[in-house]
Design an enzyme around this catalytic site. Structure first.
Site, short mmCIF file in Angstrom:
data_model
loop_
_atom_site.label_atom_id
_atom_site.label_comp_id
_atom_site.label_asym_id
_atom_site.label_seq_id
_atom_site.Cartn_x
_atom_site.Cartn_y
_atom_site.Cartn_z
N CYS A 61 -21.32 49.30 -35.60
CA CYS A 61 -20.41 50.00 -34.73
C CYS A 61 -21.24 51.32 -34.23
CB CYS A 61 -19.40 50.78 -35.62
SG CYS A 61 -19.55 51.89 -36.83
N GLU A 74 -16.23 45.77 -25.87
CA GLU A 74 -17.24 45.83 -27.09
C GLU A 74 -17.64 44.36 -27.19
OE1 GLU A 74 -15.53 46.59 -31.07
OE2 GLU A 74 -17.41 47.20 -31.63
N LYS A 116 -9.21 45.78 -49.75
CA LYS A 116 -8.99 44.78 -49.42
C LYS A 116 -10.23 44.26 -48.49
CE LYS A 116 -8.00 42.77 -45.66
NZ LYS A 116 -9.21 41.68 -45.44
N PHE A 164 -16.22 43.32 -41.83
CA PHE A 164 -17.27 42.27 -42.36
C PHE A 164 -18.64 42.96 -42.23
CE2 PHE A 164 -17.80 41.15 -37.71
CZ PHE A 164 -18.96 40.80 -37.74
N GLU A 218 -12.12 39.08 -45.06
CA GLU A 218 -12.10 37.94 -45.72
C GLU A 218 -13.24 37.19 -45.18
OE1 GLU A 218 -10.62 39.46 -43.39
OE2 GLU A 218 -9.50 38.33 -41.72
N SER A 265 -11.88 46.59 -35.73
CA SER A 265 -11.70 46.71 -34.28
C SER A 265 -10.65 47.32 -33.83
CB SER A 265 -11.62 45.06 -33.64
OG SER A 265 -10.45 44.49 -34.44
P1 NAD Z 1 -11.30 43.15 -37.80
O1 NAD Z 1 -10.44 44.43 -36.86
O2 NAD Z 1 -11.22 41.77 -37.13
O3 NAD Z 1 -10.99 43.21 -39.29
C1 NAD Z 1 -11.07 44.40 -39.96
C2 NAD Z 1 -10.10 44.20 -41.30
O4 NAD Z 1 -8.83 44.33 -40.51
C3 NAD Z 1 -10.11 42.84 -41.98
O5 NAD Z 1 -10.06 43.22 -43.21
C4 NAD Z 1 -9.09 42.17 -41.59
O6 NAD Z 1 -8.68 41.36 -42.45
C5 NAD Z 1 -8.10 43.13 -41.42
N1 NAD Z 1 -6.95 42.88 -40.50
C6 NAD Z 1 -6.80 41.95 -39.56
N2 NAD Z 1 -5.61 41.92 -39.00
C7 NAD Z 1 -5.09 42.85 -39.54
C8 NAD Z 1 -3.74 43.59 -39.23
N3 NAD Z 1 -2.75 43.09 -38.55
N4 NAD Z 1 -3.31 44.62 -39.95
C9 NAD Z 1 -4.08 45.19 -40.94
N5 NAD Z 1 -5.48 44.71 -41.09
C10 NAD Z 1 -5.80 43.61 -40.24
O7 NAD Z 1 -12.90 43.73 -37.62
P2 NAD Z 1 -14.07 42.73 -38.17
O8 NAD Z 1 -14.36 41.84 -37.00
O9 NAD Z 1 -14.23 42.53 -39.43
O10 NAD Z 1 -15.25 44.02 -37.97
C11 NAD Z 1 -15.83 44.34 -36.50
C12 NAD Z 1 -15.22 45.49 -35.93
O11 NAD Z 1 -15.25 46.50 -36.83
C13 NAD Z 1 -16.00 45.85 -34.57
O12 NAD Z 1 -14.84 45.96 -33.64
C14 NAD Z 1 -16.85 47.21 -35.09
O13 NAD Z 1 -16.86 48.08 -33.97
C15 NAD Z 1 -15.68 47.80 -35.95
N6 NAD Z 1 -16.20 48.82 -37.04
C16 NAD Z 1 -16.00 49.96 -36.58
C17 NAD Z 1 -16.74 50.88 -37.62
C18 NAD Z 1 -16.31 52.45 -37.31
O14 NAD Z 1 -16.73 53.20 -37.95
N7 NAD Z 1 -15.63 52.78 -36.21
C19 NAD Z 1 -17.56 50.49 -38.61
C20 NAD Z 1 -17.53 49.24 -38.67
C21 NAD Z 1 -16.94 48.34 -37.89
#
Ligand code: NAD
Length: 495
Positions: free
Chosen positions: A283, A386, A176, A152, A179, A228
Site C-alpha cells: 500500500c 489503484e 480473520k 493478503f 483467505e 482495499s
Molecule cells: P481486500 O479488500 O480484498 O480484502 C481485505 C480483507 O477484507 C480480507 O480479509 C477479506 O476477506 C476481507 N473482506 C472482503 N470482503 C469483505 C466485506 N464485505 N466485509 C468485511 N471484510 C471483507 O484486500 P486485499 O486484496 O486482500 O489486499 C489488497 C488491498 O489492501 C489493496 O487495496 C491495498 O492497498 C490495501 N492495503 C492497504 C493498506 C493500508 O495501510 N492502507 C495496507 C495493506 C494493504
C-alpha cells in the site's frame, strides 16, 4: 504425495477443525499456482465460538498489570524471533514475496511487538490536583473483545500492526486473516499459545462473509480493518452504524515527485525498489512518478534498472509473482487499457518480459515483469486507479506546483515522496502535499514506531491511525476519576 490440509481455526489455544460441511477455498502458492491448503469459510457458530473464547479470557487478561502483560509480550517476541526463518519461509510460500522481503515482513511485525512491550512506560494516564483537595486522574481502560480483518499483502506485519498493542492494552482479540494467505498467522497463533493464556488471541478463517459476522457480533467492541478502499468504506459504515469503534485503512495511489535537482542515481534506484518491491503489492508502493521538467536520464535509468529484475525468491534482483490469477488478469488488463485506450507509451512491458513469461511457461504461477507507462495526461485510468502490481505510471509536469496539483487530486492519500537536494523545496512539498505519509528521498515512507501509520482520503476511513501512539488511544477508553478525600477545602469549587 502429501495430502493438502484443510486449515483449522485457532480458538482457546487449540486448533478447532471446521465443521465437515463448511465450504472451503483453495490457497495457492503464487510461484506455481499449486494448491497448498484449503481454508474454511467458517460459520456463524464458529465465529461465535472465537468471540466467546475472547470474551471469557477478557476479565483476567484485562485485570493484569501493564507490566505483567508486557512481560508476556516480551516472551512472545523472543519466541517469534526464534521462529523468524520458519515464518519467513511460510510467507514466501503463501504470498510469493522474495525471502528478503518475507524477513522484512516478520521483522517489521516484531517491531510493533517490541513497541507494545513498552506500554508500561507509554500508557500510564495523567494525574493532577485540580482544585483544593480535589484530584483528577485518568486511566486507559481496555475495550473488551476487538477484531482485526487483514489483507493478503503482509501476512504477518499487518496483523501485528494491531495485535500487540490491542493485547498490551488489555483487550482480547479475534483475527480473520486473509483467505489468500492464512498459513503464517495460523502458525503464529499456535506459537503464541505457548505464552498467551487461552482465548487472548483467536483466529477464525474465512472471507468477506466471516468478516461481516465478526463486525456484527454483539460482543466485538472495535474493528481494525486493512484492505482495499471499497471494502474499507463498507466495513467503516457497517461498524459505525452499530456504534462500534472502527479504523479502516483502504487502498492507495502513491505519487513520487522527482525534481530536476534530484540525485538521479539514488532516485532511480529508490523508485524501482518502491514500485517493484513485493511485486508492487504494497500500500506504500510508488504507482505514479511525476517528473518535473525533462529528465530523460532519470527515466532511462528507471527503465534500465527495472528491466534487470528477474523472477525468483532470492538474490538482489529477484522479484516474486503476484498473488493470484485474478490479480494477474487485473494488472495486465490495466496495462492494456493504458496502452490502447489511453494511448500511454509503454516504456517497459511486463506482459512480454522474456524472463517472466519463460518462468510462467515453465513453472506456472502468476509471474509478471515490471511495467513502466508514460502518460500524456493525469486523467488516464492507470494514473488514478489503484493497480496493486509492479506498474509505474509516469507523467511529466511543468513544475512542482503542477506535480502537487496532480497528487492532490487523487482520491487516495496514503503516501507521497519528493526527490530533491533542496531542503527548501522539500519543505515546500511537505507543506502542500495531501498524502498523510510523506517521504523526502524515501520512496516507501513507512513511519516506524512510535510514529503512527495511516493515510487520509479513501486510504483511511474512521478516526485515528492504526499503529503507534494513535493505537494506544484506539484500543482503550479513558476513565476519568475525580476524587476528594478528607476535609473539603473552602476554596474547592467542587464542594
Ligand atoms: P481486500 O479488500 O480484498 O480484502 C481485505 C480483507 O477484507 C480480507 O480479509 C477479506 O476477506 C476481507 N473482506 C472482503 N470482503 C469483505 C466485506 N464485505 N466485509 C468485511 N471484510 C471483507 O484486500 P486485499 O486484496 O486482500 O489486499 C489488497 C488491498 O489492501 C489493496 O487495496 C491495498 O492497498 C490495501 N492495503 C492497504 C493498506 C493500508 O495501510 N492502507 C495496507 C495493506 C494493504
Amino acid at each position: 504425495m502429501t495430502a493438502i490440509p484443510t486449515l483449522a481455526n485457532f480458538i482457546d489455544n487449540a486448533f478447532v477443525a471446521a465443521d465437515a460441511s463448511t465450504e472451503t477455498l483453495a490457497v495457492t502458492t503464487p510461484h506455481t499456482g499449486a494448491v497448498i491448503a484449503h481454508v474454511p469459510l467458517s460459520s456463524a457458530s464458529e465465529v461465535d465460538a472465537a468471540v466467546r473464547s475472547a470474551k471469557q479470557a477478557f476479565p483476567s487478561w484485562s485485570q493484569q498489570t501493564f507490566k505483567a502483560r508486557a512481560s508476556v509480550l516480551l516472551r512472545l517476541l523472543t519466541l517469534l524471533q526464534a521462529h523468524a526463518s520458519e515464518l519467513a519461509e511460510l510467507i514466501v510460500r503463501e504470498h510469493g514475496k522474495t525471502l528478503a522481503e518475507a524477513h522484512g515482513d516478520v521483522a517489521k511485525g516484531l517491531e510493533t511487538l517490541e513497541y507494545a512491550a513498552s506500554l508500561p512506560q507509554l500508557a500510564s494516564g495523567h494525574v493532577q490536583q485540580v482544585s483544593g483537595g480535589v484530584t483528577c486522574r485518568d486511566e486507559r481502560i481496555p475495550l473488551g473483545v476487538v477484531c482485526g480483518i487483514v489483507p493478503f499483502n503482509f501476512p504477518l506485519m499487518v496483523p501485528f500492526w494491531t495485535i500487540p498493542l490491542a493485547l498490551g492494552m488489555g483487550n482480547t482479540y479475534v483475527l480473520k486473516p486473509s483467505e489468500k494467505c492464512p498459513l503464517t498467522m495460523l502458525r503464529v497463533a499456535e506459537l503464541a499459545s505457548q505464552v498467551l493464556p487461552p482465548g487472548v488471541l483467536n483466529l477464525v478463517n474465512g472471507g468477506g462473509r466471516v468478516a461481516e459476522l465478526l463486525v456484527d457480533h454483539a460482543d466485538v467492541r472495535a474493528v481494525a480493518f486493512v484492505g482495499s478502499s471499497g471494502v474499507a468504506k463498507k466495513v467503516h459504515q457497517r461498524a459505525s452504524a452499530q456504534g462500534k469503534r472502527v479504523v479502516a485503512l483502504g487502498g492507495a495511489k502513491n505519487h513520487l515527485v522527482a525534481l530536476p535537482d534530484c540525485d538521479v542515481e539514488m532516485a532511480a534506484r529508490d523508485i524501482v525498489v518502491s514500485f517493484t518491491g513485493c511485486a508492487g503489492q504494497r500500500c506504500m508502493a510508488a504507482s505514479v512518478l511525476l517528473v518535473v521538467g525533462e529528465q530523460p536520464e532519470l527515466l532511462r535509468r528507471v527503465v534500465e534498472r527495472a528491466a534487470q529484475l528477474v523472477p525468483g525468491s532470492s538474490g538482489s534482483l529477484a522479484m516474486g509473482p503476484v498473488i493470484d490469477q485474478a490479480a494477474h488478469d487485473r494488472i495486465t488488463q490495466a496495462i492494456t487499457h493504458a496502452a490502447q485506450t489511453d494511448q500511454a507509451t509503454v516504456l517497459l512491458d511486463g506482459r512480454t518480459s522474456t524472463a517472466f513469461t519463460a518462468q510462467q511457461a515453465e513453472h506456472g504461477g502468476f509471474w509478471l515483469g515490471p511495467t513502466v507507462l508514460q502518460h500524456s495526461g493525469s486523467a488516464d485510468q492507470a494514473m488514478r486507479q489503484e493497480i496493486f502490481g509492479p506498474v509505474l505510471s509516469v507523467l511529466q509536469c511543468r513544475d512542482l506546483d503542477h506535480a502537487l496539483e496532480v497528487e492532490n487530486s487523487s482520491m487516495h492519500g496514503n503516501a507521497a515522496c519528493v526527490y530533491t537536494r533542496s531542503g527548501a523545496l522539500a519543505e515546500y512539498f511537505e507543506r502542500r502535499v495531501g498524502a498523510a505519509m510523506v517521504g523526502v528521498n524515501v520512496g516507501v515512507p513507512v513511519p516506524r514506531e512510535p510514529f503512527s501509520f495511516g493515510g487520509t482520503g479513501e486510504s483511511r476511513f474512521g478516526y485515528g491511525d492504526i499503529t503507534g501512539d494513535a493505537a494506544i488511544e484506539f484500543f482503550s477508553f479513558r476513565r476519568k476519576v475525580t476524587t476528594k478525600w478528607g476535609e473539603p477545602s473552602e476554596k474547592s469549587w467542587m464542594s
